[in-house]
Design an enzyme around this catalytic site. Structure first.
Site, PDB file in Angstrom:
ATOM      1  NE  ARG A  80      -3.210   2.476   2.399  1.00 53.77           N
ATOM      2  CZ  ARG A  80      -3.795   3.471   3.212  1.00 53.77           C
ATOM      3  NH1 ARG A  80      -2.569   2.748   4.990  1.00 53.77           N
ATOM      4  NH2 ARG A  80      -3.854   4.472   3.558  1.00 53.77           N
ATOM      5  CG  HIS A 124      -1.437   9.148   3.145  1.00 57.40           C
ATOM      6  ND1 HIS A 124      -1.281   7.374   3.846  1.00 57.40           N
ATOM      7  CD2 HIS A 124      -0.910   9.552   4.748  1.00 57.40           C
ATOM      8  CE1 HIS A 124      -1.435   7.199   4.910  1.00 57.40           C
ATOM      9  NE2 HIS A 124      -0.701   8.132   5.988  1.00 57.40           N
ATOM     10  CD  GLU A 169      -5.185   7.001  10.049  1.00 60.27           C
ATOM     11  OE1 GLU A 169      -4.348   8.423  10.545  1.00 60.27           O
ATOM     12  OE2 GLU A 169      -4.389   6.618  10.354  1.00 60.27           O
ATOM     13  CG  ASN A 290      -5.632   3.096   8.628  1.00 57.14           C
ATOM     14  OD1 ASN A 290      -5.499   2.530   7.630  1.00 57.14           O
ATOM     15  ND2 ASN A 290      -5.017   4.376   8.022  1.00 57.14           N
ATOM     16  CE1 TYR A 292      -0.133   3.336  13.389  1.00 63.04           C
ATOM     17  CE2 TYR A 292      -2.165   3.865  12.900  1.00 63.04           C
ATOM     18  CZ  TYR A 292      -1.146   3.532  12.846  1.00 63.04           C
ATOM     19  OH  TYR A 292      -0.382   3.430  11.153  1.00 63.04           O
ATOM     20  CD  GLU A 352      -1.906   4.220   8.800  1.00 60.51           C
ATOM     21  OE1 GLU A 352      -2.011   4.584   9.293  1.00 60.51           O
ATOM     22  OE2 GLU A 352      -1.865   4.697   6.798  1.00 60.51           O
TER      23      GLU A 352
HETATM   24  C1  FCB Z   1      -1.431   7.279  10.699  1.00 61.76           C
HETATM   25  C2  FCB Z   1      -1.502   7.672   9.752  1.00 61.76           C
HETATM   26  C3  FCB Z   1       0.614   6.884   9.018  1.00 61.76           C
HETATM   27  C4  FCB Z   1       1.380   8.029  10.147  1.00 61.76           C
HETATM   28  C5  FCB Z   1       1.044   6.892  10.813  1.00 61.76           C
HETATM   29  C6  FCB Z   1       2.247   6.208  12.861  1.00 61.76           C
HETATM   30  O1  FCB Z   1      -2.250   7.861  11.505  1.00 61.76           O
HETATM   31  O2  FCB Z   1      -2.812   7.284   8.289  1.00 61.76           O
HETATM   32  O3  FCB Z   1       1.005   8.164   7.986  1.00 61.76           O
HETATM   33  O4  FCB Z   1       1.557   8.613  10.411  1.00 61.76           O
HETATM   34  O5  FCB Z   1      -0.111   7.282  11.613  1.00 61.76           O
END
Ligand code: FCB
Length: 443
Positions: A80, A124, A169, A290, A292, A352
């Protein structure tokens, strides 16, 4: 880290890694590329932690062949990347720059020659500066400019791209870019930034139509999600949690899946015109997720302009970004999407997932990153558990292939499976690269 064997994933599960244009390419002045809002922002002193810019980044623009070789060595079935809008249509509404598309044309062919599916994200965050100067995402015209750029890109790359992702995002671009101003373009509109949400979604819908006219490949969007953890049990904390959930998790999903905007956020929705919501809700084939970390919230203080306040979450290990490590949050989130959207939810690909650690080469030149291996192990088990619970997940992409230019953190946060020495541009696969390669090559 669990000592039990990693459960099997189904045959055909898509294994990939993700990057984005401004974070890796460099070559900002080459072959007709114009400036983007991130060039402008990064060059504004004080915006980026280490004062760096993406002018060179990982120099991927010149080293793409070496980077594709790293992808091939990793054995991923998909890569990607994002296409830089300012390479393709530098002025925003002028001619298409064929030389800018040539770069991606070569990249896509090289990926295919190595049996790697090209997965292209169209936006992006690197909006062409002239489009920003004409109002950026606050202006409705930007949605049309985006669809034109999508059309031009698909005209060139067509069905060779195996999955198209319209936006990356949109929530982060809304909140950090236009709400609080920590990201480009640096606007601080808080909830008055709503037009940016609507015009991104409108642009997404128009781009879906443009892509459908050019390609039979599936189309997706990549949303950022974060399970919400209210600080306490009070009605006020719970209300704050619900408001944050609506903003972070529902604002870019409810309208996409035909439910209109979530109510109760107090947005001025006069920019939404008749017929827009039908455009936004054009069917998609895949939802990119995505993930985290979860987010802690509590009731806002007196006079706050927002209906919540963010609070750090205690009790978790933390990455070098100080983000809590919470693999169960991914399982919970996937289950939440499944329960909330039911039959309206398309198959999910985790587009992600990854972590930053301060990875330093040893005296022997190797880079050992056991924390990243543990992070990925935990998150993959979470995905597998959600699949066992009935969620249709068809792929997982690690953020990121390379250590790269991490927005306002500059070069200070390393997310790669491959270490990059930003002075010499030497690439060194970390131990997580070998771990991921071995995992995905299992028979
Ligand atoms: C996400 C973004 C990516 C990178 C990661 C750590 O929010 O999409 O570009 O910065 O975080």
């Amino acid at each position: 880290m669990s000592t039990a064997a990693m459960p099997e994933f189904p045959a055909g599960f898509r294994w990939g890694v993700s990057t984005s244009a401004y974070q890796i390419e460099g070559g900002v002045g080459e072959d007709g590329r114009g400036p983007s809002i991130w060039d402008t922002f990064a060059h504004d002193p004080g915006r980026v932690a280490d004062g760096s810019t993406g002018d060179v980044a990982c120099d991927h623009y010149h080293r793409h062949a070496e980077d594709v070789a790293l992808l091939a060595g990793l054995g991923v079935s998909a890569y990607r990347f994002s296409v830089a809008w300012p390479r393709v249509r530098p002025t925003g509404d002028g001619p298409v720059n064929a030389a800018g598309l040539d770069f991606y044309d070569r990249l896509v062919d090289d990926l295919l020659a190595h049996d790697i599916d090209p997965v292209a994200t169209l936006f992006h965050w690197d909006l062409p500066q002239p489009v920003e100067d004409a109002g950026g995402w606050l202006a409705r015209d930007t949605a049309h400019r985006f669809a034109e750029y999508a059309d031009a890109t698909a005209a060139r790359l067509g069905d060779r791209v195996k999955l198209w992702i319209t936006l990356n995002e949109p929530f982060i671009h809304l909140s950090l870019g236009h709400g609080t101003g920590e990201h480009a373009p640096g606007r601080t509109l808080l909830l008055d930034a709503f037009p940016v949400a609507h015009h991104q979604l409108l642009g997404h819908g128009l781009a879906v139509a443009a892509l459908r006219a050019r390609t039979t490949s599936p189309v997706a969007i990549a949303n950022n999600y974060s399970p919400v953890r209210p600080a306490g049990d009070s009605d006020a904390d719970r209300a704050a949690g619900a408001a944050y959930e609506a903003l972070h998790n529902r604002l870019f999903t409810d309208p996409l899946l035909g439910r209109g905007y979530p109510v109760g956020l107090g947005f001025d929705e006069t920019v939404v015109r008749d017929g827009d919501l039908a455009v936004v809700a054009a069917p998609i084939d895949v939802l990119g997720v995505n993930y985290y970390n979860p987010t802690g919230v509590r009731a806002p203080g007196e006079g706050s302009p927002l209906p919540f306040e963010l609070v750090p979450l205690d009790g978790y290990p933390r990455t070098a970004f100080d983000w809590p490590v919470a693999p169960d949050g991914l399982r919970e989130l996937l289950g939440w999407l499944h329960r909330t959207y039911g039959d309206d939810l398309p198959p999910i690909q985790v587009t992600e997932s990854g972590c930053a650690y301060d990875d330093v080469p040893d005296a022997d030149g190797r880079v050992h990153d056991p924390e990243r291996i543990a992070y990925l192990d935990g998150h993959l088990r979470a995905v597998r558990a959600a699949m066992d619970e009935g969620v249709d997940v068809t792929g997982y992409f690690v953020w990121s292939l390379l250590d790269n230019w991490e927005w306002t953190e500059g070069f200070t946060k390393r997310f790669g499976l491959v270490h990059v020495d930003f002075d010499t541009q030497a690439r060194t696969p970390k131990s997580s690269y070998a771990w991921f390669r071995d995992l995905i090559s299992r028979p």
